[in-house]
Design a protein around this motif. Structure first.
Motif: not given
Lengths: 225, 226
Positions: B116, B119-120, B122-125, B130
């Motif tokens: 989790q 993934s966050a 890698s979404l640039g958060m 996060i």
């Protein structure tokens, strides 16, 4: 003033007496824990029974222990037994009865969940190798269950030690009671005794429980990897 | 069994039950607050505060409430800090409960899979994003069963408050036994009072647990608390 206060702990045999008091509560905890472990293992094995009435009885037992405060149970046994059964139970005896009653339920539940957590294929592989039910249970299941049980058993032990502090309420002379005696004896010579004595008891309990809860945490981490 | 006696004295129990319930409620809310703050401090690894919280959690988890209360009620006045019984009870319960709640939330946080966070990321958060948007909502759901167990545990722990001269249920029962020697009636009412207080909480907890189980991500093993 406060520098004088802390001396109350080391006057005469005060500190030794506190330790002796602590030993009284620890002994109660250890005895109850030992009994709970033995009885709890049997209970835990029964709890997975498919019989409806066994399940119902276990459920009610667990629910009683879960809901009733230990102090209430202590009062019930200590005051109730004396009147009804005509037996004059000492504070220690009632404490052991109550803490075993409580500990058995907790332990039983731990054993039950540990047994459930063993994958089914462990049983099946055992049978496939031609082992009898007894062999599978004692050689394959139990060793794995114990490994899983150890951390939560240690946590239960620290809870047991903490809960035994309640016995001062039913007149057992343990560490808190000894502390009170010391405070009362030095009321006029050292008025700040209460601060130091209760502070010390606080630290003593911490010193006893901390190693166990630390060990439980370490074991838990180890088992996860 | 003397029905008349029970009828006569039940108002005392009702009063004591309200007192217990009020203190338990305040104590539990404070514990949840303390636990939440401690948990966030540990998760975000705030320097210095992190060590203080760790020490606090160990200290409060490894000592009995009764001893904590005695220290607050009898010990502190000796160095000039005088607290009323009720204040002691609330502070004691919050001090004890805070660490249990912190552990409950932590076990929830740990149950959130690493994928989790990854993934966050890698979404640039950002780290804060996060934590508050991805991890926290899932963690809260998973920690509910332990939270509920703690609530029941803390309500049970209120039974030791009579030790600091607070007129709670146990205090009333002991008083009645002392005054009238009606042990049966006094103890029966004591048990009944705790049943009335705790049975609804217990039932409510198992209902909530059943509901939030759907919110879990994957199949997470939850270590039972208290």
């Amino acid at each position: 003033m406060q520098n004088l206060g802390i001396q109350v702990l080391f006057q005469g045999t005060n500190f030794l007496r506190l330790l002796e008091g602590l030993w009284v509560s620890l002994r109660l905890a250890v005895i109850s824990m030992a009994l709970s472990v033995v009885l709890g293992i049997f209970l835990g094995m029964r709890m997975n029974s498919k019989k409806k009435w066994v399940q119902a009885v276990c459920r009610i037992y667990l629910e009683i222990v879960r809901i009733m405060p230990q102090l209430v149970l202590l009062f019930l046994v200590y005051f109730g037994a004396a009147k009804h059964l005509g037996i004059n139970l000492s504070g220690e005896a009632s404490a052991i009865i109550v803490f075993t009653f409580w500990g058995t339920a907790e332990m039983g539940d731990l054993v039950r969940s540990a047994l459930i957590s063993i994958p089914k294929h462990q049983y099946e592989s055992g049978y496939a190798l031609g082992m009898t039910q007894k062999q599978v249970f004692f050689r394959i299941i139990i060793p794995q269950t114990i490994r899983r049980l150890l951390p939560s058993m240690m946590n239960l032990l620290t809870r047991m030690v903490k809960t035994t502090s309640l016995v001062v309420r039913i007149g057992v002379v343990e560490v808190v009671k000894v502390g009170k005696q010391i405070i009362d004896a030095s009321r006029f010579t050292t008025p700040s005794a209460a601060f130091w004595v209760y502070g010390m008891i606080f630290l003593l309990y911490f010193a006893v429980c901390f190693p166990f809860s630390r060990a439980a945490a370490v074991l838990e981490r180890k088992l996860r990897d | 069994m003397d029905i008349e006696f029970i009828r006569e004295n039940s108002p005392f129990y009702v009063e004591a039950a309200f007192l217990t319930a009020r203190i338990a409620l305040i104590g539990i809310l404070l514990s949840a607050g303390i636990g939440f703050v401690c948990c966030i401090i540990r998760e975000l690894r705030v320097p210095v505060l992190k060590q203080i919280t760790a020490a606090y959690i160990e200290l409060s988890r490894n000592t009995p409430l009764l001893v904590q209360l005695f220290f607050l009620y009898f010990g502190l006045p000796r160095i000039g800090i005088v607290l009323s019984s009720e204040a002691c009870a609330i502070i004691g319960l919050a001090f004890l409960g805070g660490s249990y709640m912190a552990e409950a939330f932590r076990s929830g946080l740990e149950a959130v899979p690493k994928s989790q966070t990854e993934s966050a990321m890698s979404l640039g958060m950002k780290r804060m994003q996060i934590f508050f948007r991805i991890i926290l909502p899932q963690a809260v759901a998973t920690s509910v069963p332990v939270f509920c167990a703690n609530v029941i545990f803390l309500i049970k722990e209120t039974s030791v408050f009579s030790a600091v001269a607070l007129a709670d249920l146990v205090f009333v029962a002991k008083d009645l036994i002392g005054i009238s020697y009606r042990t049966d009636e006094a103890l029966l009412m004591l048990v009944a009072a705790y049943l009335v207080l705790l049975l609804p909480v217990s039932v409510l907890c198992s209902l909530i647990e059943r509901r939030v189980r759907y919110a879990e991500f994957g199949n997470t093993g939850i270590v039972s608390g208290n």
